[in-house]
Design an enzyme around this catalytic site. Structure first.
Site, PDB file in Angstrom:
ATOM      1  N   ARG A 165      34.808  -3.377  87.675  1.00  0.00           N
ATOM      2  CA  ARG A 165      36.238  -3.674  87.897  1.00  0.00           C
ATOM      3  C   ARG A 165      37.126  -2.934  86.876  1.00  0.00           C
ATOM      4  NH1 ARG A 165      33.833  -5.512  91.678  1.00  0.00           N
ATOM      5  NH2 ARG A 165      34.249  -7.471  92.772  1.00  0.00           N
ATOM      6  N   SER A 239      39.116 -12.530  93.875  1.00  0.00           N
ATOM      7  CA  SER A 239      38.689 -13.125  92.601  1.00  0.00           C
ATOM      8  C   SER A 239      39.812 -12.957  91.581  1.00  0.00           C
ATOM      9  CB  SER A 239      37.452 -12.413  92.056  1.00  0.00           C
ATOM     10  OG  SER A 239      36.394 -12.481  92.969  1.00  0.00           O
ATOM     11  N   GLU A 335      41.210 -10.559  86.409  1.00  0.00           N
ATOM     12  CA  GLU A 335      40.948  -9.308  87.131  1.00  0.00           C
ATOM     13  C   GLU A 335      42.228  -8.784  87.773  1.00  0.00           C
ATOM     14  OE1 GLU A 335      40.066  -8.505  91.175  1.00  0.00           O
ATOM     15  OE2 GLU A 335      37.928  -8.688  90.698  1.00  0.00           O
TER      16      GLU A 335
HETATM   17  P1  FAD Z   1      47.649  -3.075  94.930  1.00  0.00           P
HETATM   18  O1  FAD Z   1      47.458  -4.533  94.761  1.00  0.00           O
HETATM   19  O2  FAD Z   1      48.823  -2.606  95.685  1.00  0.00           O
HETATM   20  O3  FAD Z   1      47.619  -2.373  93.501  1.00  0.00           O
HETATM   21  C1  FAD Z   1      46.635  -2.704  92.568  1.00  0.00           C
HETATM   22  C2  FAD Z   1      46.881  -1.866  91.293  1.00  0.00           C
HETATM   23  O4  FAD Z   1      46.684  -0.498  91.577  1.00  0.00           O
HETATM   24  C3  FAD Z   1      48.317  -1.968  90.777  1.00  0.00           C
HETATM   25  O5  FAD Z   1      48.269  -1.885  89.381  1.00  0.00           O
HETATM   26  C4  FAD Z   1      48.999  -0.741  91.376  1.00  0.00           C
HETATM   27  O6  FAD Z   1      50.087  -0.310  90.580  1.00  0.00           O
HETATM   28  C5  FAD Z   1      47.864   0.268  91.368  1.00  0.00           C
HETATM   29  N1  FAD Z   1      47.919   1.230  92.469  1.00  0.00           N
HETATM   30  C6  FAD Z   1      47.805   0.962  93.795  1.00  0.00           C
HETATM   31  N2  FAD Z   1      47.813   2.097  94.512  1.00  0.00           N
HETATM   32  C7  FAD Z   1      47.940   3.119  93.627  1.00  0.00           C
HETATM   33  C8  FAD Z   1      48.018   4.538  93.744  1.00  0.00           C
HETATM   34  N3  FAD Z   1      47.978   5.142  94.938  1.00  0.00           N
HETATM   35  N4  FAD Z   1      48.151   5.277  92.623  1.00  0.00           N
HETATM   36  C9  FAD Z   1      48.223   4.679  91.407  1.00  0.00           C
HETATM   37  N5  FAD Z   1      48.154   3.348  91.230  1.00  0.00           N
HETATM   38  C10 FAD Z   1      47.998   2.568  92.326  1.00  0.00           C
HETATM   39  N6  FAD Z   1      38.351  -6.356  95.138  1.00  0.00           N
HETATM   40  C11 FAD Z   1      37.070  -5.969  94.936  1.00  0.00           C
HETATM   41  O7  FAD Z   1      36.791  -5.095  94.106  1.00  0.00           O
HETATM   42  N7  FAD Z   1      36.051  -6.528  95.649  1.00  0.00           N
HETATM   43  C12 FAD Z   1      36.253  -7.478  96.567  1.00  0.00           C
HETATM   44  O8  FAD Z   1      35.307  -7.959  97.186  1.00  0.00           O
HETATM   45  C13 FAD Z   1      37.582  -7.920  96.799  1.00  0.00           C
HETATM   46  N8  FAD Z   1      37.842  -8.901  97.691  1.00  0.00           N
HETATM   47  C14 FAD Z   1      39.122  -9.320  97.883  1.00  0.00           C
HETATM   48  C15 FAD Z   1      39.347 -10.330  98.833  1.00  0.00           C
HETATM   49  C16 FAD Z   1      40.630 -10.782  99.086  1.00  0.00           C
HETATM   50  C17 FAD Z   1      40.860 -11.865 100.100  1.00  0.00           C
HETATM   51  C18 FAD Z   1      41.719 -10.195  98.376  1.00  0.00           C
HETATM   52  C19 FAD Z   1      43.124 -10.650  98.667  1.00  0.00           C
HETATM   53  C20 FAD Z   1      41.509  -9.213  97.432  1.00  0.00           C
HETATM   54  C21 FAD Z   1      40.194  -8.763  97.182  1.00  0.00           C
HETATM   55  N9  FAD Z   1      39.915  -7.749  96.233  1.00  0.00           N
HETATM   56  C22 FAD Z   1      38.625  -7.323  96.045  1.00  0.00           C
HETATM   57  C23 FAD Z   1      40.996  -7.182  95.416  1.00  0.00           C
HETATM   58  C24 FAD Z   1      41.792  -6.036  96.111  1.00  0.00           C
HETATM   59  O9  FAD Z   1      41.640  -6.083  97.495  1.00  0.00           O
HETATM   60  C25 FAD Z   1      41.352  -4.665  95.620  1.00  0.00           C
HETATM   61  O10 FAD Z   1      41.524  -4.563  94.227  1.00  0.00           O
HETATM   62  C26 FAD Z   1      42.112  -3.525  96.303  1.00  0.00           C
HETATM   63  O11 FAD Z   1      41.559  -2.282  95.955  1.00  0.00           O
HETATM   64  C27 FAD Z   1      43.604  -3.507  95.947  1.00  0.00           C
HETATM   65  O12 FAD Z   1      44.220  -2.566  96.788  1.00  0.00           O
HETATM   66  P2  FAD Z   1      45.789  -2.575  97.040  1.00  0.00           P
HETATM   67  O13 FAD Z   1      46.125  -1.345  97.803  1.00  0.00           O
HETATM   68  O14 FAD Z   1      46.205  -3.852  97.648  1.00  0.00           O
HETATM   69  O15 FAD Z   1      46.315  -2.447  95.560  1.00  0.00           O
HETATM   70  N1  EPU Z   2      29.657 -20.016  92.907  1.00  0.00           N
HETATM   71  C1  EPU Z   2      29.745 -21.363  92.679  1.00  0.00           C
HETATM   72  N2  EPU Z   2      30.939 -21.972  92.929  1.00  0.00           N
HETATM   73  C2  EPU Z   2      32.017 -21.307  93.383  1.00  0.00           C
HETATM   74  C3  EPU Z   2      31.929 -19.926  93.596  1.00  0.00           C
HETATM   75  C4  EPU Z   2      30.722 -19.292  93.350  1.00  0.00           C
HETATM   76  O1  EPU Z   2      28.783 -21.996  92.275  1.00  0.00           O
HETATM   77  O2  EPU Z   2      33.036 -21.949  93.592  1.00  0.00           O
HETATM   78  C5  EPU Z   2      28.372 -19.352  92.706  1.00  0.00           C
HETATM   79  C6  EPU Z   2      27.740 -19.050  94.068  1.00  0.00           C
HETATM   80  O3  EPU Z   2      26.991 -20.096  94.535  1.00  0.00           O
HETATM   81  C7  EPU Z   2      26.906 -17.838  93.791  1.00  0.00           C
HETATM   82  C8  EPU Z   2      27.635 -17.151  92.638  1.00  0.00           C
HETATM   83  O4  EPU Z   2      28.544 -18.101  92.110  1.00  0.00           O
HETATM   84  O5  EPU Z   2      25.637 -18.235  93.344  1.00  0.00           O
HETATM   85  C9  EPU Z   2      28.358 -15.894  93.061  1.00  0.00           C
HETATM   86  O6  EPU Z   2      29.314 -16.178  94.078  1.00  0.00           O
HETATM   87  P1  EPU Z   2      29.741 -15.106  95.174  1.00  0.00           P
HETATM   88  O7  EPU Z   2      28.547 -14.514  95.808  1.00  0.00           O
HETATM   89  O8  EPU Z   2      30.739 -15.741  96.070  1.00  0.00           O
HETATM   90  O9  EPU Z   2      30.389 -13.923  94.356  1.00  0.00           O
HETATM   91  P2  EPU Z   2      31.352 -13.899  93.095  1.00  0.00           P
HETATM   92  O10 EPU Z   2      30.567 -13.490  91.914  1.00  0.00           O
HETATM   93  O11 EPU Z   2      32.124 -15.163  92.989  1.00  0.00           O
HETATM   94  C10 EPU Z   2      31.894 -11.370  93.330  1.00  0.00           C
HETATM   95  C11 EPU Z   2      33.112 -10.498  93.298  1.00  0.00           C
HETATM   96  C12 EPU Z   2      33.806 -10.501  94.640  1.00  0.00           C
HETATM   97  C13 EPU Z   2      32.834  -9.971  95.685  1.00  0.00           C
HETATM   98  C14 EPU Z   2      31.607 -10.877  95.704  1.00  0.00           C
HETATM   99  C15 EPU Z   2      30.522 -10.357  96.635  1.00  0.00           C
HETATM  100  C16 EPU Z   2      33.916 -10.441  91.024  1.00  0.00           C
HETATM  101  C17 EPU Z   2      34.972 -10.864  90.071  1.00  0.00           C
HETATM  102  N3  EPU Z   2      34.022 -10.927  92.263  1.00  0.00           N
HETATM  103  O12 EPU Z   2      32.344 -12.714  93.515  1.00  0.00           O
HETATM  104  O13 EPU Z   2      34.921  -9.625  94.562  1.00  0.00           O
HETATM  105  O14 EPU Z   2      33.420  -9.944  96.966  1.00  0.00           O
HETATM  106  O15 EPU Z   2      31.031 -10.946  94.373  1.00  0.00           O
HETATM  107  O16 EPU Z   2      29.912  -9.245  96.080  1.00  0.00           O
HETATM  108  O17 EPU Z   2      33.040  -9.679  90.663  1.00  0.00           O
HETATM  109  C18 EPU Z   2      37.259  -9.523  94.055  1.00  0.00           C
HETATM  110  O18 EPU Z   2      36.964  -8.750  93.147  1.00  0.00           O
HETATM  111  O19 EPU Z   2      38.449  -9.834  94.322  1.00  0.00           O
HETATM  112  C19 EPU Z   2      36.181 -10.104  94.867  1.00  0.00           C
HETATM  113  C20 EPU Z   2      36.409 -10.998  95.849  1.00  0.00           C
END
Ligand code: FAD
Ligand code: EPU
Length: 339
Positions: A165, A239, A335
């Site tokens: 991240r 997250s 994050e």
């Molecule tokens: P924004 O929120 O618009 O911007 C994020 C940052 O990047 C800001 O600081 C912005 O200034 C900068 N930025 C954006 N675009 C540019 C550009 N073109 N040039 C320079 N700077 C820029 N993230 C994960 O890693 N794994 C996940 O599994 C994951 N799951 C998610 C689930 C949900 C339901 C949600 C809501 C979010 C999740 N995220 C996850 C976080 C998010 O989706 C990612 O970080 C995504 O890449 C953000 O993209 P965005 O275009 O919305 O960025």
């Molecule tokens: N868990 C709990 N309670 C909770 C949530 C999770 O006990 O309320 C336990 C689960 O049971 C599991 C472990 O925590 O054993 C991990 O949970 P999960 O698989 O849901 O993944 P996570 O570690 O919570 C990370 C990323 C997610 C990504 C998933 C799948 C980070 C900060 N988050 O979540 O990324 O989608 O793994 O790979 O690394 C994001 O970055 O926004 C994001 C959603």
């Protein structure tokens, strides 16, 4: 010259659904739009914020400056051989649409990253990752324009400083470059990554014994939809915290006291703890401050349950950090980008 609008509501431009305004707002549809903007007095005099899908930001107040919404579109293969293809995607492409495009063309590598909200341009910002894959594994290089001079620069993988991240764009180069396009290397002959336990189980539940990349993508989509709130319905930014890394020594101490501790061994000897588990153990699932709440199904996700403002989410996050630190002696790190 792109049109700069004034006093724009950002509620639909951030997935938390926080009701804030910015003084100025502009959409850019081409690198030239951005280069023209450099000559504009508002651009020159105001603080700036680049926004993609707004899915990793928390607005804690109105933004007194210029929001630059990146709408650069286009996906094109730039080189290929028998085994792989390098595809360049413009920064304003929706990430999941890009993943689906790769799957349609049978290009493997990004399928585990299905359904992550946001745009391609933000994907290197925090080296997005999920289900055992991070973008750095397929990343080749990115194109960016200097926010000060407009000068184009290509960043190699090494120059991006990717970590969990993390990238250089979140730190040393914060607000210094507008990312305009990202190149990914994809495989024509898929070697699937189903090491993440839940994917195997989901494929089984789907009755699929010899999966392809489309099946893996669907499995990931199913898992995500079962746990994570849909931002169209409930505001959130995924997250809110990172999973913290602790030393082997700290892990042993914690494991003694909390045998159920959820932790993963890292290659250097340290351990990564599941922050969601830590938060849940503090009894915080569903905990609420003024409409900002800890998600019931996934404690690592903070939600806008009832028209909260960004300050409430920030307060809630500070409370969660305090409780986790008190109980486990572990400091969580946010994050999400706080604005
Ligand atoms: P924004 O929120 O618009 O911007 C994020 C940052 O990047 C800001 O600081 C912005 O200034 C900068 N930025 C954006 N675009 C540019 C550009 N073109 N040039 C320079 N700077 C820029 N993230 C994960 O890693 N794994 C996940 O599994 C994951 N799951 C998610 C689930 C949900 C339901 C949600 C809501 C979010 C999740 N995220 C996850 C976080 C998010 O989706 C990612 O970080 C995504 O890449 C953000 O993209 P965005 O275009 O919305 O960025
Ligand atoms: N868990 C709990 N309670 C909770 C949530 C999770 O006990 O309320 C336990 C689960 O049971 C599991 C472990 O925590 O054993 C991990 O949970 P999960 O698989 O849901 O993944 P996570 O570690 O919570 C990370 C990323 C997610 C990504 C998933 C799948 C980070 C900060 N988050 O979540 O990324 O989608 O793994 O790979 O690394 C994001 O970055 O926004 C994001 C959603």
């Amino acid at each position: 010259m792109p049109v700069i609008q004034e006093n724009i509501n950002l509620k639909t431009h951030n997935t938390f659904g926080i009701n804030v305004y910015c003084d100025y707002f502009v959409e850019i549809n081409s690198p030239d739009d951005f280069l023209n903007l450099l000559h504009n007095k508002i651009y020159q005099s105001q603080p700036r914020l680049v926004l993609g899908g707004g899915s990793n930001v928390l607005f804690t107040k109105n933004f007194n400056g210029l929001v630059i919404k990146n709408q650069l579109k286009g996906i094109e293969p730039v080189s290929e051989n028998n085994n792989e293809v390098i595809v360049k995607a413009s920064a304003g492409e929706v990430w999941h649409d890009f993943v689906l495009w790769c799957i349609e063309h049978n290009y493997a590598g990004l399928e585990n990253l299905s359904l992550i909200p946001g745009c391609v341009g933000a994907s290197p910002m925090q080296n997005i990752g999920a289900y055992g894959v991070e973008i750095k594994e397929c990343f080749v290089e990115l194109e960016a324009l200097s926010m000060d001079t407009g000068e184009k620069r290509i960043f190699s993988k090494a120059e991006c400083g990717f970590g969990y991240r993390e990238s250089v764009f979140k730190h040393q180069l914060k607000n210094k470059y507008l990312i305009t396009a990202v190149c990914y290397r994809l495989q024509k002959n898929a070697s699937l990554n189903t090491t993440y336990g839940a994917i195997g189980a989901e494929l089984q539940a789907m009755n699929i014994s010899s999966p392809g990349i489309k099946d893996v993508s669907q499995a990931v989509i199913n898992i995500r939809q079962s746990k994570l709130p849909d931002p169209k319905i409930t505001g959130n930014a995924g997250s809110f915290f990172k999973n913290p890394e602790v030393s082997a020594e700290k892990h042993t101490t914690l494991k003694k006291e909390f045998p159920e501790l959820v932790a993963y061994a890292l290659s250097g000897g340290n351990f990564k703890l599941a922050a969601g588990w830590l938060i849940e153990q503090c009894g915080l699932k569903g905990y609420e401050i003024n409409g900002a709440a800890v998600h019931l199904k996934q404690a690592l996700v903070l939600i806008n349950k009832n028209n909260c403002n960004g300050e409430d989410v920030l307060k809630l996050s500070a409370y969660v950090m305090e409780k986790v630190s008190e109980k486990f002696g572990v400091m969580l790190e946010r994050e999400v980008n706080i604005v």
